[in-house]
Scaffold this motif. Structure first.
Motif: not given
Length: 371
Positions: A43-48, A343-346
């Motif tokens: 969801l953060s668009g921050n895939l490794s 993390f919690d917000s996502l």
């Protein structure tokens, strides 16, 4: 000062075991689900980049603020699938454990170095300051320590309880609070509280290094009448047995400062009614204990109170250490667990997670083969 022969042999096992058990319980209580970890990164668009392109070995820089400047630090997402990164991702409270241990040992080592370097003049100055505190308390009609100690000493069960509380409660209670607040407080509140406690140590060290103060128990008995109940009563703990400990650091009282932060934080932010109901009794108990055992004056507690207020007001200064932290993780070839606020917000927002991501997340500690 306590001596090793005053401590039961079993204490050398049980007391560290209690601390280790609390730290382990904190890690287990705050364990993150593997599916939530992947969902948060999705969801953060921050895939490794390692997942999306296993041939990609490049790594980028990002900007972070350090005091008045912005500096570049490495982005450690390329290390996300490393075993250590995935382990930390599942047990993020381990990071809090390491920070707490780092703060504790830096503080203790600094006090020990000071104790080794101070001379007789330092002790004379500390006694002079103690006498000044007593005179101020008399003027303000606050000199209650000796009367309180005599009341407690008339009741052997209460004296034993107070001695054991002073020797053995401070560290375990702080660890338990950190684990609880990490789990149940809002992330921003937890982080602010944690930074406040760290700065309490820093500010207190500055104060008692520049203004040493002798505790009541070390003042001449013939003149003042204070008794070192903790050590003469052989209620020693391994935490109070340290020949390198600086004993001339009564002002301000971190025992009370910590208990005030813990009690007030639980009263305001705890979601559990019972804990809120009893939370304020903790700083009151510690206040009585530190005076009855002749370890602190009431003005030491007042000093501890103001130290916590100042630390809370400036706690965001600790955020300037984040660039150092990122470089440290780069040296370890590890990605820092996602910040609890993010993390919690996502994971609490409605988001879509694909079946492939769900499948991949079920084995976060195992290597992931590209599709």
């Amino acid at each position: 000062m306590s001596k090793p022969d005053e401590i039961p042999a079993l204490s050398y096992i049980l007391e560290p075991a209690l601390v280790a058990a609390l730290l382990t319980a904190g890690c287990l209580l705050n364990k993150r689900k593997a599916s939530d970890i992947v969902q948060a990164h999705t969801l953060s668009g921050n895939l490794s980049p390692v997942i999306s392109n296993p041939q990609n070995t490049a790594w980028n820089f990002k900007e972070m603020k350090f005091l008045l400047w912005k500096i570049k630090v490495p982005s450690n997402t390329r290390f996300r699938m490393n075993l250590f990164s995935r382990f930390l991702g599942m047990f993020p409270f381990l990071l809090e454990v390491w920070y707490w241990l780092l703060t504790y040992w830096i503080y203790q080592i600094a006090r020990a170095m000071q104790a080794l370097t101070m001379g007789s003049d330092f002790r004379i100055l500390a006694e002079r300051h103690a006498r000044q505190i007593i005179e101020i308390e008399k003027v303000l009609h606050l000199d209650m320590e000796l009367a309180l100690q005599r009341i407690v000493m008339e009741r052997s069960w209460l004296l034993t309880f107070f001695n054991k509380t002073y020797a053995m409660v401070h560290i375990p209670a702080t660890i338990a609070f950190m684990a609880y607040s990490y789990r149940y407080f809002s992330p921003l509140v937890f982080q602010s509280t944690r930074r406040t406690l760290v700065l309490c140590n820093c500010l207190a060290f500055i104060v008692f290094s520049s203004w040493p103060c002798m505790p009541p128990r070390l003042l001449p008995f013939e003149e003042f009448g204070y008794i070192d109940t903790l050590h003469t009563g052989k209620a020693a703990s391994i935490w109070t047995t340290n020949k390198f400990q600086n004993q001339l650091a009564a002002f301000p009282s971190l025992h009370f400062g910590y208990s005030f932060v813990i009690g007030l934080s639980l009263f305001i932010y705890s979601p559990h009614k019972l804990i809120r109901a009893i939370s304020l009794f903790y700083p009151i108990l510690i206040l009585l204990v530190i005076m009855a055992t002749a370890n602190h004056y009431i003005l030491d507690a007042v000093g501890g109170f103001f130290v916590t207020i100042v630390a809370h007001k400036i706690n965001r200064l600790v955020l300037n250490l984040r660039p150092i932290e990122e470089w440290f993780f780069w040296l370890l070839r590890c990605e820092r667990p996602m910040d609890k606020v993010q993390f919690d917000s996502l994971i609490h927002q409605d988001g879509f997670i694909t079946a492939d991501h769900r499948d991949m997340s079920q084995r976060p500690l195992m290597s992931v083969s590209p599709e």
